[in-house]
Design a protein around this motif. Sequence first.
Motif, PDB file in Angstrom:
ATOM      1  N   UNK A 142       0.845  -1.193   0.000  1.00 41.30           N
ATOM      2  CA  UNK A 142       0.000   0.000   0.000  1.00 41.30           C
ATOM      3  C   UNK A 142       0.879   1.242   0.000  1.00 41.30           C
ATOM      4  N   UNK A 143       0.438   2.258  -0.721  1.00 47.57           N
ATOM      5  CA  UNK A 143       1.115   3.555  -0.746  1.00 47.57           C
ATOM      6  C   UNK A 143       0.114   4.604  -0.288  1.00 47.57           C
ATOM      7  N   UNK A 144       0.539   5.388   0.723  1.00 50.21           N
ATOM      8  CA  UNK A 144      -0.389   6.329   1.336  1.00 50.21           C
ATOM      9  C   UNK A 144       0.153   7.742   1.297  1.00 50.21           C
ATOM     10  N   UNK A 145      -0.747   8.694   0.973  1.00 53.71           N
ATOM     11  CA  UNK A 145      -0.438  10.112   1.031  1.00 53.71           C
ATOM     12  C   UNK A 145      -1.653  10.803   1.625  1.00 53.71           C
ATOM     13  N   UNK A 146      -1.560  11.105   2.914  1.00 51.41           N
ATOM     14  CA  UNK A 146      -2.720  11.645   3.600  1.00 51.41           C
ATOM     15  C   UNK A 146      -3.807  10.586   3.677  1.00 51.41           C
ATOM     16  N   UNK A 147      -5.010  10.968   3.268  1.00 55.59           N
ATOM     17  CA  UNK A 147      -6.109  10.012   3.272  1.00 55.59           C
ATOM     18  C   UNK A 147      -6.190   9.206   1.974  1.00 55.59           C
ATOM     19  N   UNK A 148      -5.422   9.590   0.978  1.00 51.98           N
ATOM     20  CA  UNK A 148      -5.435   8.875  -0.301  1.00 51.98           C
ATOM     21  C   UNK A 148      -4.468   7.701  -0.253  1.00 51.98           C
ATOM     22  N   UNK A 149      -4.969   6.525  -0.602  1.00 55.27           N
ATOM     23  CA  UNK A 149      -4.180   5.299  -0.495  1.00 55.27           C
ATOM     24  C   UNK A 149      -4.310   4.501  -1.793  1.00 55.27           C
ATOM     25  N   UNK A 150      -3.194   3.928  -2.220  1.00 47.53           N
ATOM     26  CA  UNK A 150      -3.210   2.975  -3.313  1.00 47.53           C
ATOM     27  C   UNK A 150      -3.002   1.573  -2.744  1.00 47.53           C
ATOM     28  N   UNK A 151      -3.974   0.706  -2.895  1.00 42.71           N
ATOM     29  CA  UNK A 151      -3.857  -0.692  -2.481  1.00 42.71           C
ATOM     30  C   UNK A 151      -3.371  -1.498  -3.669  1.00 42.71           C
ATOM     31  N   UNK A 152      -2.253  -2.195  -3.502  1.00 43.13           N
ATOM     32  CA  UNK A 152      -1.605  -2.888  -4.613  1.00 43.13           C
ATOM     33  C   UNK A 152      -1.686  -4.394  -4.382  1.00 43.13           C
ATOM     34  N   UNK A 153      -2.255  -5.094  -5.338  1.00 47.10           N
ATOM     35  CA  UNK A 153      -2.404  -6.547  -5.292  1.00 47.10           C
ATOM     36  C   UNK A 153      -1.594  -7.124  -6.454  1.00 47.10           C
ATOM     37  N   UNK A 154      -0.516  -7.828  -6.131  1.00 45.66           N
ATOM     38  CA  UNK A 154       0.379  -8.329  -7.179  1.00 45.66           C
ATOM     39  C   UNK A 154       0.357  -9.848  -7.213  1.00 45.66           C
ATOM     40  N   UNK A 155       0.113 -10.394  -8.392  1.00 41.29           N
ATOM     41  CA  UNK A 155       0.040 -11.838  -8.581  1.00 41.29           C
ATOM     42  C   UNK A 155       1.225 -12.312  -9.408  1.00 41.29           C
ATOM     43  N   UNK A 156       1.895 -13.339  -8.915  1.00 46.67           N
ATOM     44  CA  UNK A 156       2.966 -14.010  -9.656  1.00 46.67           C
ATOM     45  C   UNK A 156       2.405 -15.323 -10.172  1.00 46.67           C
ATOM     46  N   UNK A 157       2.427 -15.501 -11.495  1.00 45.75           N
ATOM     47  CA  UNK A 157       1.726 -16.615 -12.134  1.00 45.75           C
ATOM     48  C   UNK A 157       2.751 -17.550 -12.776  1.00 45.75           C
ATOM     49  N   UNK A 158       2.695 -18.835 -12.432  1.00 48.09           N
ATOM     50  CA  UNK A 158       3.623 -19.808 -13.003  1.00 48.09           C
ATOM     51  C   UNK A 158       3.446 -19.904 -14.505  1.00 48.09           C
ATOM     52  N   UNK A 159       4.526 -20.269 -15.186  1.00 46.91           N
ATOM     53  CA  UNK A 159       4.511 -20.385 -16.641  1.00 46.91           C
ATOM     54  C   UNK A 159       3.485 -21.435 -17.073  1.00 46.91           C
ATOM     55  N   UNK A 160       2.690 -21.087 -18.064  1.00 43.37           N
ATOM     56  CA  UNK A 160       1.669 -21.994 -18.577  1.00 43.37           C
ATOM     57  C   UNK A 160       0.310 -21.828 -17.924  1.00 43.37           C
ATOM     58  N   UNK A 161       0.265 -21.077 -16.813  1.00 43.28           N
ATOM     59  CA  UNK A 161      -1.001 -20.847 -16.114  1.00 43.28           C
ATOM     60  C   UNK A 161      -1.492 -19.437 -16.399  1.00 43.28           C
ATOM     61  N   UNK A 162      -2.755 -19.191 -16.132  1.00 47.68           N
ATOM     62  CA  UNK A 162      -3.285 -17.837 -16.276  1.00 47.68           C
ATOM     63  C   UNK A 162      -4.309 -17.539 -15.190  1.00 47.68           C
ATOM     64  N   UNK A 163      -4.424 -16.257 -14.901  1.00 46.81           N
ATOM     65  CA  UNK A 163      -5.348 -15.739 -13.882  1.00 46.81           C
ATOM     66  C   UNK A 163      -6.448 -14.970 -14.596  1.00 46.81           C
ATOM     67  N   UNK A 164      -7.700 -15.269 -14.274  1.00 50.57           N
ATOM     68  CA  UNK A 164      -8.809 -14.614 -14.955  1.00 50.57           C
ATOM     69  C   UNK A 164      -8.942 -13.147 -14.548  1.00 50.57           C
ATOM     70  N   UNK A 165      -9.466 -12.364 -15.472  1.00 48.93           N
ATOM     71  CA  UNK A 165      -9.641 -10.930 -15.276  1.00 48.93           C
ATOM     72  C   UNK A 165     -10.718 -10.647 -14.227  1.00 48.93           C
ATOM     73  N   UNK A 166     -10.840  -9.384 -13.845  1.00 50.13           N
ATOM     74  CA  UNK A 166     -11.857  -8.977 -12.872  1.00 50.13           C
ATOM     75  C   UNK A 166     -13.216  -8.774 -13.513  1.00 50.13           C
ATOM     76  N   UNK A 167     -13.284  -8.773 -14.834  1.00 54.23           N
ATOM     77  CA  UNK A 167     -14.556  -8.643 -15.540  1.00 54.23           C
ATOM     78  C   UNK A 167     -14.683  -9.803 -16.509  1.00 54.23           C
TER      79      UNK A 167
END
Length: 647
Positions: free
Chosen positions: A31-56
């Motif tokens: 997370x990166x914070x500046x005052x009340x504004x915050x960026x929440x960061x979600x990072x996925x490491x995906x093994x070769x040959x696999x895939x992660x589905x989108x949010x939509x």
Amino acid sequence: MKRLSLIVLVYLIALPAIAQIIEPINWSFDARQKGRDVELIFQASIDKGWHLYDTHLPEGGPIATQMVFEDSTLFEFVGELEKEPQPVEKFDSIFQLNLRFFSDEATLTQKIRLKNDSPVDIKGYVLFMGCDDEMCLPPNEAEFSFQLNGSKGTQSEVVPALSDEEGNPGATSGSASGQTLWLFILISALAGFAAILTPCVFPMIPMTVSFFMRGSENRGKAIRSGFFFGFSIVLIFSVLGALFTFGLFGPNVGSILSTHWIPNLLFFLLFLVFAVSFFGAFEIVLPSSLVNKTDSKAEQGGMVGAFFMALTTVIVSFSCTGPFIGALIIEAVQDGGMRPLIGMFFFGLAFATPFTLLAIFPSALSKLPKSGGWLNSIKVVFAFILLAFGLKFLSNIDQVYGLNFISREIYLAIWIVLFFFLGLYFLGKIKFSHDSELPYIGVGRLLLSAATFTFVIYLFTGLFGAPLKSISALLPPQSAGQSYFQAGTAGPTVPDQLCGPAKYADKLHLPHGLNGYFDYEQGMACAKEQGKPVFLVFKGHACANCKKMENGVWADPRSLKLLSEEYVVIALYTDDRTTLPEEEWITSSLDGKVKKTMGKKNLDFLIGEYDTNSIPFHVIIEPDGTEHKLGVTFEEDKFVSFLEKGM
């Protein structure tokens, strides 16, 4: 850590296993914070040959990646979820849908704004699903906790993934999406053009154009006023879309609109009322005082007059544009993000374009077709379509709440009747109060009637179990007992219920009319009573390979005969969210957590008993306890041989 050590120890001392715990997607959080504004960061490491589905993802597809927060009242979302890199889109032949996914890695960033300066702990989990070319894993959860120290600094704590404590999640930052953005834009524009061809909009074109020609000796001024008129229409519709995008509802609205009975019932009634109006029973109009007030402002001329002329056009045309706007906003809000604003912008742009061009080039007005009965015919056609699509909202209520009052057969029967009547209308066999006399059938009506009756025949095959893949997203799922066999093949002889009614059979069913159980203990008790071997399958509602195997290798007549006559079938769903009675809750020996839902309990059983979390996973259990295991296969002969082992 204990669980990981136990698994490593088992693999060091045991014989080679045919299955293993697979965790190809690992999450880290920051997370990166500046005052009340915050960026929440979600990072996925995906093994070769696999895939992660989108949010939509489209409705009827696999489970989309979602960020689920325990308490979303602590903050407000700022903007859309940012993705780096952008997901790749490909057509999936199993789901018959275009699906988007990430490979190698994905960084998802959600900006939020805290409600106050007090320290806060934002907790939740990422719900995600991973697949490769051979298998899909059950939905998994990676827990996170962001400890934010008021308006200064931040700490983030990462909690290991696998399963969470049971709870009632708050808001999600993603929701299922029915189309790609470009397709949605195209549909929005087409809706805008279609709205013009209605009897309360099309006749307004010459009246509106004459407004800009009246008393104007300055051609340049007339052109500027025409452009501003078109801009004003786009602005009015865009403001409506912006209200739904930014201010009218919270981030949970997509999920609420998709699943809650109140909005779905309201949408159905909205479509029903507009359809009846389009048939000519009555006319929907806004208060005349509102129309008169805006019309009087339009008489001022200049830019102010052009704006109020645009507002008058929008208000007067509401009785015909309402269904288009309503359907568009419903679809856009369910998909989330900026789509309500984008959809209404392109709807307004398409709607305003003919008015603007004819205001600038009035000579083209003489080439337009005259108003007449054809406009009312278009309105009636829209009425039939509104009734058909409105039924889906009732179906949503039925499926989500398990009411079972609109089966697939009833749904299809209603559609067949509606489109059969539409075909008759094209042939002139049905007339409404505002229709003109039809002395003969033109080529256009003949072709439209032929297309409509062809669609009716296509729908009719669905009553006999045809999957109707091209419109499957609009239909309820096939009910238990429905099966569709190729010509020349005979289905299995399905016996009556094996040992009495199966638990959860009101919500779950097996394909091809097979009978079986959805509770392990109940199924094993029946197998012991009848002295039969057990065919145990771990599967999921959103498992692509599960559906592919069932529609392919299971459908082989040899396999169906063995499954229906020789086995007690037990199907355990690993992603079902049904809450179990308290006496059926278990405390996992793997992570020490209480499993309260059917899916979590079955997944824990799969991992603990068979050291795998990949589905589909098949186990034959002979009466003496001998087991045979099989993962994913699309070879019919191999699957038949596997079933024969238990004999």
